[in-house]
Design an enzyme around this catalytic site. Sequence first.
Site, PDB file in Angstrom:
ATOM      1  N   GLN A   1       2.096  -5.942  -3.273  1.00  0.00           N
ATOM      2  CA  GLN A   1       2.429  -5.996  -1.846  1.00  0.00           C
ATOM      3  C   GLN A   1       3.748  -5.232  -1.602  1.00  0.00           C
ATOM      4  O   GLN A   1       4.066  -4.343  -2.371  1.00  0.00           O
ATOM      5  CB  GLN A   1       2.519  -7.450  -1.332  1.00  0.00           C
ATOM      6  CG  GLN A   1       1.185  -8.169  -1.250  1.00  0.00           C
ATOM      7  CD  GLN A   1       0.756  -8.791  -2.562  1.00  0.00           C
ATOM      8  OE1 GLN A   1       1.532  -9.450  -3.215  1.00  0.00           O
ATOM      9  NE2 GLN A   1      -0.472  -8.590  -2.955  1.00  0.00           N
TER      10      GLN A   1
ATOM     11  N   LYS B   1       2.011   2.342  -5.153  1.00  0.00           N
ATOM     12  CA  LYS B   1       2.657   1.901  -6.395  1.00  0.00           C
ATOM     13  C   LYS B   1       1.799   2.200  -7.612  1.00  0.00           C
ATOM     14  O   LYS B   1       2.300   2.545  -8.670  1.00  0.00           O
ATOM     15  CB  LYS B   1       2.942   0.392  -6.334  1.00  0.00           C
ATOM     16  CG  LYS B   1       3.946  -0.001  -5.277  1.00  0.00           C
ATOM     17  CD  LYS B   1       4.166  -1.491  -5.222  1.00  0.00           C
ATOM     18  CE  LYS B   1       3.017  -2.284  -4.659  1.00  0.00           C
ATOM     19  NZ  LYS B   1       2.747  -2.076  -3.227  1.00  0.00           N
TER      20      LYS B   1
ATOM     21  N   ASP C   1       0.814  -1.224   0.000  1.00  0.00           N
ATOM     22  CA  ASP C   1       0.000   0.000   0.000  1.00  0.00           C
ATOM     23  C   ASP C   1       0.844   1.270   0.000  1.00  0.00           C
ATOM     24  O   ASP C   1       0.446   2.291   0.562  1.00  0.00           O
ATOM     25  CB  ASP C   1      -0.952   0.028   1.224  1.00  0.00           C
ATOM     26  CG  ASP C   1      -1.738  -1.259   1.349  1.00  0.00           C
ATOM     27  OD1 ASP C   1      -2.252  -1.721   0.320  1.00  0.00           O
ATOM     28  OD2 ASP C   1      -1.808  -1.810   2.455  1.00  0.00           O
TER      29      ASP C   1
ATOM     30  N   GLY D   1      -4.287  -4.445  -4.481  1.00  0.00           N
ATOM     31  CA  GLY D   1      -5.257  -3.462  -4.957  1.00  0.00           C
ATOM     32  C   GLY D   1      -4.497  -2.223  -5.359  1.00  0.00           C
ATOM     33  O   GLY D   1      -4.033  -1.483  -4.507  1.00  0.00           O
ATOM     34  N   HIS D   2      -4.299  -2.040  -6.646  1.00  0.00           N
ATOM     35  CA  HIS D   2      -3.559  -0.870  -7.131  1.00  0.00           C
ATOM     36  C   HIS D   2      -4.554   0.212  -7.551  1.00  0.00           C
ATOM     37  O   HIS D   2      -5.311   0.029  -8.496  1.00  0.00           O
ATOM     38  CB  HIS D   2      -2.640  -1.258  -8.296  1.00  0.00           C
ATOM     39  CG  HIS D   2      -1.493  -2.110  -7.846  1.00  0.00           C
ATOM     40  ND1 HIS D   2      -0.589  -2.666  -8.706  1.00  0.00           N
ATOM     41  CD2 HIS D   2      -1.105  -2.486  -6.602  1.00  0.00           C
ATOM     42  CE1 HIS D   2       0.303  -3.348  -8.011  1.00  0.00           C
ATOM     43  NE2 HIS D   2       0.010  -3.255  -6.737  1.00  0.00           N
TER      44      HIS D   2
HETATM   45  P1  IMP Z   1      -2.612 -12.865   1.760  1.00  0.00           P
HETATM   46  O1  IMP Z   1      -1.520 -12.655   0.797  1.00  0.00           O
HETATM   47  O2  IMP Z   1      -3.951 -12.387   1.272  1.00  0.00           O
HETATM   48  O3  IMP Z   1      -2.699 -14.260   2.290  1.00  0.00           O
HETATM   49  O4  IMP Z   1      -2.308 -11.952   3.053  1.00  0.00           O
HETATM   50  C1  IMP Z   1      -1.126 -12.140   3.855  1.00  0.00           C
HETATM   51  C2  IMP Z   1      -0.755 -10.850   4.542  1.00  0.00           C
HETATM   52  O5  IMP Z   1      -0.343  -9.904   3.551  1.00  0.00           O
HETATM   53  C3  IMP Z   1      -1.881 -10.184   5.304  1.00  0.00           C
HETATM   54  O6  IMP Z   1      -1.338  -9.512   6.425  1.00  0.00           O
HETATM   55  C4  IMP Z   1      -2.428  -9.153   4.325  1.00  0.00           C
HETATM   56  O7  IMP Z   1      -3.055  -8.082   4.973  1.00  0.00           O
HETATM   57  C5  IMP Z   1      -1.145  -8.747   3.624  1.00  0.00           C
HETATM   58  N1  IMP Z   1      -1.385  -8.299   2.250  1.00  0.00           N
HETATM   59  C6  IMP Z   1      -1.639  -9.053   1.173  1.00  0.00           C
HETATM   60  N2  IMP Z   1      -1.767  -8.303   0.080  1.00  0.00           N
HETATM   61  C7  IMP Z   1      -1.589  -7.028   0.468  1.00  0.00           C
HETATM   62  C8  IMP Z   1      -1.562  -5.776  -0.228  1.00  0.00           C
HETATM   63  O8  IMP Z   1      -1.733  -5.695  -1.439  1.00  0.00           O
HETATM   64  N3  IMP Z   1      -1.326  -4.689   0.534  1.00  0.00           N
HETATM   65  C9  IMP Z   1      -1.085  -4.751   1.870  1.00  0.00           C
HETATM   66  N4  IMP Z   1      -1.084  -5.899   2.556  1.00  0.00           N
HETATM   67  C10 IMP Z   1      -1.333  -7.025   1.861  1.00  0.00           C
END
Ligand code: IMP
Length: 440
Positions: free
Chosen positions: A224, A16, A13, A40-41
């Site tokens: 991420q 990007k 977040d 989520g971009h």
């Molecule tokens: P998962 O990848 O959905 O299994 O999430 C694993 C961890 O990564 C969790 O703490 C999510 O909140 C975090 N996470 C996954 N994708 C994002 C992102 O795009 N932005 C911020 N945190 C993320």
Amino acid sequence: MAVDLLLGLQWGDEGKGKIVDVLTSNYNIIARFQGGPNAGHTLVFNGMKHVLHTIPSGIFHENAKNLVGNGVVIDPVIFKKELDKLDSQGVDYKKSLIISRKAHLILPTHRLLDAASEASKGKAKIGSTLKGIGPTYMDKTGRNGIRVGDLEMEKWKQKYRNLANKHQSMISFYDVDLQYDLEELESEFFEAVKILKSLEFIDSEEYLHQAEKANKSVLAEGAQGSLLDIDFGTYPFVTSSNTTAAGACTGLGISPGSVQEVFGIFKAYTTRVGSGPFPTELFDENGKTMASVGCEFGATTGRPRRCGWLDLVALRYACQVNGVTQLMMMKADVLSGFKTLKICTSYNYKGEVIEHLPYNIESENVEPIYTEFEGWSEDLTAMEKDSSLPISLINYIEFLENELKIPIKIVSVGPDPVSYTHLRAHETEADLVCRLLLEK
Ligand code: IMP
């Protein structure tokens, strides 16, 4: 072929989407290399806000090819929703969107497994976005996964059935009450697969090799952030892919030698969504102000983000792991109005002062040590072309540059599109004038 990488250096977040949107017009190919719809971009294009989850951010630029690489995991259902949105906005993606045959598919039962696994963990839950990311990468590394290329084979539905059945028995293994209607989920899935199949599937590594020969430029877009990397992040509170620079090589099939610039994006403060350690987290009014001024809610899940001061120890680590060549600092405007700002420059780690990120940064081991800075009160979002940044902001920027030995090339000073993104002129130290990155 020149490949530049664009990576988040914190817990995701970082903004990007905004930077990639600024940069895309300079590249022939925009390629996503890892993650999936957990990302989520957010982009603002032609005055409209768009949130992309799996589709690369170059989709709004007429001439860019947008590649979903082999390292990405695709949920056809969410992908279809993204396409529907693009359709409703009149975006012609058919020719510009290409998908690697080696990308893995997220099945409805992957999502259910994610939910069952998280529910079974109780307080120790990861805080996953529940998009099925972890279970899909587990099937990939376990060599059970279904890939996009399988959809071109007749027997793929049998393969699907076998895997879904296995998942169902795994779900029943978890001692949780999970209500679901698999028939309904599957009918939505198979409909979405039809749409996915109408797009162009390619051998993407070969495509990129040919692009290299033709001297095309590629921007590899990370999702991420580095601290969520499966190897280098705050394990186990991480995502299931390599979000760092090396992930671009395995997630696209490019060689390390073809990588040129590594753009590292970070916020002027820190946020985290989901569980896991966060040494500089604020639980006071300062944290609340950052959250409300910075609109810190997840673009995918809408969850509130935890906020805290900038962690230079973690940022230094991310720069090293990624080989960052240029930095971009986002959301400087959110810090306007703080009388004093803090940057965590080292940790007190079990009684010892250290400057590197240790194995375990849980709060019982780590206490942040801060350097304080005078804040600024100017509304940065109101800045005009060629106006100067406040001197305290310049001090903040220069402190970071001196510590990291990497130039901060862009300082973003407002939520709106590029007209508010300022590029700091770097020719001389005295040259502290901002100029607009792009004029609209
Ligand atoms: P998962 O990848 O959905 O299994 O999430 C694993 C961890 O990564 C969790 O703490 C999510 O909140 C975090 N996470 C996954 N994708 C994002 C992102 O795009 N932005 C911020 N945190 C993320």
